[in-house]
Design a protein around this motif. Structure first.
Motif, PDB file in Angstrom:
ATOM      1  N   THR A 102      56.418  86.023  81.066  1.00  0.00           N
ATOM      2  CA  THR A 102      55.825  86.165  82.387  1.00  0.00           C
ATOM      3  C   THR A 102      55.020  84.918  82.737  1.00  0.00           C
ATOM      4  OG1 THR A 102      54.512  87.656  83.771  1.00  0.00           O
ATOM      5  CG2 THR A 102      53.702  87.258  81.550  1.00  0.00           C
ATOM      6  N   ALA A 103      54.541  84.855  83.955  1.00  0.00           N
ATOM      7  CA  ALA A 103      53.720  83.720  84.368  1.00  0.00           C
ATOM      8  C   ALA A 103      52.397  83.718  83.607  1.00  0.00           C
ATOM      9  CB  ALA A 103      53.457  83.781  85.874  1.00  0.00           C
ATOM     10  N   THR A 104      51.847  82.540  83.435  1.00  0.00           N
ATOM     11  CA  THR A 104      50.538  82.419  82.791  1.00  0.00           C
ATOM     12  C   THR A 104      49.513  83.237  83.576  1.00  0.00           C
ATOM     13  OG1 THR A 104      51.103  80.172  82.117  1.00  0.00           O
ATOM     14  CG2 THR A 104      48.777  80.802  81.998  1.00  0.00           C
ATOM     15  N   GLY A 105      48.839  84.139  82.871  1.00  0.00           N
ATOM     16  CA  GLY A 105      47.835  84.979  83.514  1.00  0.00           C
ATOM     17  C   GLY A 105      48.321  86.365  83.855  1.00  0.00           C
ATOM     18  N   ASP A 106      49.642  86.570  83.818  1.00  0.00           N
ATOM     19  CA  ASP A 106      50.196  87.886  84.146  1.00  0.00           C
ATOM     20  C   ASP A 106      50.585  88.686  82.921  1.00  0.00           C
ATOM     21  OD1 ASP A 106      49.883  87.345  86.810  1.00  0.00           O
ATOM     22  OD2 ASP A 106      51.982  86.823  87.182  1.00  0.00           O
ATOM     23  N   GLY A 107      50.338  88.143  81.741  1.00  0.00           N
ATOM     24  CA  GLY A 107      50.742  88.805  80.508  1.00  0.00           C
ATOM     25  C   GLY A 107      49.571  89.361  79.721  1.00  0.00           C
ATOM     26  N   ILE A 108      49.734  89.436  78.427  1.00  0.00           N
ATOM     27  CA  ILE A 108      48.753  90.097  77.556  1.00  0.00           C
ATOM     28  C   ILE A 108      47.805  89.119  76.872  1.00  0.00           C
ATOM     29  CG2 ILE A 108      50.291  92.058  77.165  1.00  0.00           C
ATOM     30  CD1 ILE A 108      50.961  90.897  74.414  1.00  0.00           C
ATOM     31  N   ILE A 109      48.000  87.811  77.079  1.00  0.00           N
ATOM     32  CA  ILE A 109      47.141  86.832  76.415  1.00  0.00           C
ATOM     33  C   ILE A 109      45.840  86.667  77.191  1.00  0.00           C
ATOM     34  CG2 ILE A 109      46.928  84.407  75.733  1.00  0.00           C
ATOM     35  CD1 ILE A 109      49.898  84.372  75.178  1.00  0.00           C
ATOM     36  N   ASP A 110      44.737  86.660  76.462  1.00  0.00           N
ATOM     37  CA  ASP A 110      43.409  86.505  77.072  1.00  0.00           C
ATOM     38  C   ASP A 110      43.101  85.007  77.173  1.00  0.00           C
ATOM     39  OD1 ASP A 110      40.797  86.514  77.888  1.00  0.00           O
ATOM     40  OD2 ASP A 110      40.042  87.802  76.270  1.00  0.00           O
ATOM     41  N   TRP A 111      43.543  84.404  78.259  1.00  0.00           N
ATOM     42  CA  TRP A 111      43.381  82.959  78.419  1.00  0.00           C
ATOM     43  C   TRP A 111      41.917  82.558  78.559  1.00  0.00           C
ATOM     44  CZ3 TRP A 111      47.394  80.423  76.910  1.00  0.00           C
ATOM     45  CH2 TRP A 111      48.672  81.004  77.053  1.00  0.00           C
ATOM     46  N   THR A 112      41.113  83.399  79.168  1.00  0.00           N
ATOM     47  CA  THR A 112      39.696  83.079  79.318  1.00  0.00           C
ATOM     48  C   THR A 112      39.048  82.861  77.961  1.00  0.00           C
ATOM     49  OG1 THR A 112      39.580  84.360  81.368  1.00  0.00           O
ATOM     50  CG2 THR A 112      37.500  83.886  80.249  1.00  0.00           C
ATOM     51  N   ALA A 113      39.448  83.659  76.984  1.00  0.00           N
ATOM     52  CA  ALA A 113      38.893  83.514  75.634  1.00  0.00           C
ATOM     53  C   ALA A 113      39.415  82.267  74.936  1.00  0.00           C
ATOM     54  CB  ALA A 113      39.229  84.754  74.805  1.00  0.00           C
ATOM     55  N   LEU A 114      40.605  81.804  75.320  1.00  0.00           N
ATOM     56  CA  LEU A 114      41.206  80.655  74.641  1.00  0.00           C
ATOM     57  C   LEU A 114      40.748  79.311  75.199  1.00  0.00           C
ATOM     58  CD1 LEU A 114      44.925  81.796  74.140  1.00  0.00           C
ATOM     59  CD2 LEU A 114      42.998  81.988  72.553  1.00  0.00           C
ATOM     60  N   VAL A 115      40.317  79.302  76.461  1.00  0.00           N
ATOM     61  CA  VAL A 115      39.953  78.029  77.096  1.00  0.00           C
ATOM     62  C   VAL A 115      38.923  77.236  76.294  1.00  0.00           C
ATOM     63  CG1 VAL A 115      38.785  77.015  79.085  1.00  0.00           C
ATOM     64  CG2 VAL A 115      40.657  78.630  79.437  1.00  0.00           C
ATOM     65  N   PRO A 116      37.841  77.841  75.791  1.00  0.00           N
ATOM     66  CA  PRO A 116      36.893  77.046  75.003  1.00  0.00           C
ATOM     67  C   PRO A 116      37.532  76.439  73.755  1.00  0.00           C
ATOM     68  CG  PRO A 116      35.907  79.131  75.666  1.00  0.00           C
ATOM     69  CD  PRO A 116      37.363  79.229  75.984  1.00  0.00           C
ATOM     70  N   LEU A 117      38.548  77.094  73.213  1.00  0.00           N
ATOM     71  CA  LEU A 117      39.236  76.565  72.034  1.00  0.00           C
ATOM     72  C   LEU A 117      40.174  75.426  72.415  1.00  0.00           C
ATOM     73  CD1 LEU A 117      40.017  79.960  70.283  1.00  0.00           C
ATOM     74  CD2 LEU A 117      38.086  78.409  69.875  1.00  0.00           C
ATOM     75  N   PHE A 118      40.744  75.484  73.628  1.00  0.00           N
ATOM     76  CA  PHE A 118      41.541  74.354  74.111  1.00  0.00           C
ATOM     77  C   PHE A 118      40.711  73.077  74.049  1.00  0.00           C
ATOM     78  CE2 PHE A 118      44.554  76.680  77.333  1.00  0.00           C
ATOM     79  CZ  PHE A 118      45.044  77.456  76.305  1.00  0.00           C
ATOM     80  N   ARG A 119      39.461  73.196  74.457  1.00  0.00           N
ATOM     81  CA  ARG A 119      38.606  72.014  74.601  1.00  0.00           C
ATOM     82  C   ARG A 119      38.177  71.430  73.247  1.00  0.00           C
ATOM     83  NH1 ARG A 119      38.286  71.812  79.894  1.00  0.00           N
ATOM     84  NH2 ARG A 119      38.031  73.701  81.163  1.00  0.00           N
ATOM     85  N   LYS A 120      38.415  72.158  72.180  1.00  0.00           N
ATOM     86  CA  LYS A 120      38.113  71.651  70.840  1.00  0.00           C
ATOM     87  C   LYS A 120      39.298  70.910  70.233  1.00  0.00           C
ATOM     88  CE  LYS A 120      34.743  75.276  69.712  1.00  0.00           C
ATOM     89  NZ  LYS A 120      34.402  76.365  68.755  1.00  0.00           N
ATOM     90  N   THR A 121      40.436  70.970  70.895  1.00  0.00           N
ATOM     91  CA  THR A 121      41.620  70.277  70.388  1.00  0.00           C
ATOM     92  C   THR A 121      41.661  68.843  70.919  1.00  0.00           C
ATOM     93  OG1 THR A 121      43.122  70.780  72.232  1.00  0.00           O
ATOM     94  CG2 THR A 121      42.817  72.504  70.550  1.00  0.00           C
ATOM     95  N   ARG A 122      42.708  68.133  70.526  1.00  0.00           N
ATOM     96  CA  ARG A 122      42.922  66.762  71.010  1.00  0.00           C
ATOM     97  C   ARG A 122      43.920  66.717  72.161  1.00  0.00           C
ATOM     98  NH1 ARG A 122      41.406  62.710  66.910  1.00  0.00           N
ATOM     99  NH2 ARG A 122      40.393  63.812  65.195  1.00  0.00           N
ATOM    100  N   ALA A 123      44.224  67.879  72.724  1.00  0.00           N
ATOM    101  CA  ALA A 123      45.223  67.941  73.795  1.00  0.00           C
ATOM    102  C   ALA A 123      44.774  67.143  75.010  1.00  0.00           C
ATOM    103  CB  ALA A 123      45.482  69.387  74.185  1.00  0.00           C
ATOM    104  N   ASP A 124      45.710  66.396  75.581  1.00  0.00           N
ATOM    105  CA  ASP A 124      45.408  65.639  76.799  1.00  0.00           C
ATOM    106  C   ASP A 124      46.158  66.194  78.010  1.00  0.00           C
ATOM    107  OD1 ASP A 124      47.992  64.761  76.311  1.00  0.00           O
ATOM    108  OD2 ASP A 124      47.406  62.722  75.781  1.00  0.00           O
TER     109      ASP A 124
END
Length: 252
Positions: free
Chosen positions: A202-224
């Motif tokens: 499904t589209a991002t945000g329409d499924g079962i993943i809690d993206w709000t909880a993951l965002v702070p962890l995104f910022r700890k990675t080296r992803a650009d």
């Protein structure tokens, strides 16, 4: 930090011509596309011109592992033509896989050799996961850990959060564990397990993943940058639009 946003072109492979999709994606707010083979293979220079004409970049692209092993120079040249930094092998078939530590360590070693060749040109190699890398082997160890342990620190990671959930693992745990290795994040979302429509994606945000909880962890990675993907959408434009809108709501 606001991330650059790319769209995995594989998502809309069933809605040709791909070239017509590029200006639509630009209008939606995407900065780049992430192509897969064979979208760029026949004429990488023409593919690049189409991206340029649409005002889109290419930060990384999916490619076969065999290409990295047997034709590294050809794919390095493709990366240079497309203006990409990341060469991303995304898959090994079920027929190729072996349920042994030696097989998965061997895969990591192949990635390491490719990464060494790419590094001489200022490029990087990143592995993209599916679900099978997170399924324990007979001894309880996991393929993903063997891949990266054998590959060494030069082998990077494009983490696909949706496939991790499908494997029964926790993307939050993996984002933390591999934070120093993650250079690209795919925000693939999954509907409740067992859903048949659109193969359960499904589209991002329409499924079962809690993206709000993951965002702070995104910022700890080296992803650009981050990448939206859906393996089989019935309406690719609805998926692409809904996903990028949700990413913006998340502050990404």
């Amino acid at each position: 930090m606001t991330y650059r946003k790319a769209y995995q072109l594989y998502s809309s492979r069933n809605f040709p011509p791909l070239a017509d999709q590029l200006p639509i994606l630009k209008d939606m707010g995407y900065d780049a596309i992430e192509p897969w083979l064979p979208a760029y293979e026949e004429n990488p220079a023409l593919f690049r011109r189409r991206l340029d004409d649409a005002g889109l970049g290419c930060y990384g692209f999916h490619m076969p592992l065999s290409g990295l092993v047997n034709e590294p120079d050809r794919f390095i040249e493709i990366a240079q033509t497309l203006g990409a930094t990341y060469l991303i092998p995304p898959y090994v078939t079920a027929e190729e896989r072996e349920p042994t530590v030696a097989y998965w360590r061997g895969l990591g070693e192949k990635l390491a050799r490719g990464a060494e060749a790419a590094a001489r040109h200022g490029l990087q190699v990143a592995w993209h996961n599916h679900d099978f890398e997170f399924v324990p082997l007979e001894d309880g160890s996991r393929p993903i850990d063997h891949i990266f342990d054998a590959g060494g620190s030069d082998v990077k990671f494009e983490i696909d959060c949706g496939w991790i959930v499908r494997a029964g693992a926790d993307p939050a745990v993996e984002l933390e564990k591999f934070a120093d290795r993650i250079v690209v994040i795919q925000t693939k979302d999954t509907a409740p397990l067992g859903t048949k429509e659109d193969d359960g994606w499904t589209a991002t945000g329409d499924g079962i993943i809690d993206w709000t909880a993951l965002v702070p962890l995104f910022r700890k990675t080296r992803a650009d940058h981050i990448v939206t993907e859906h393996d089989n959408p019935s309406d690719w434009q609805a998926f692409a639009r809904r996903s990028i809108e949700h990413l913006k709501v998340l502050g990404l």
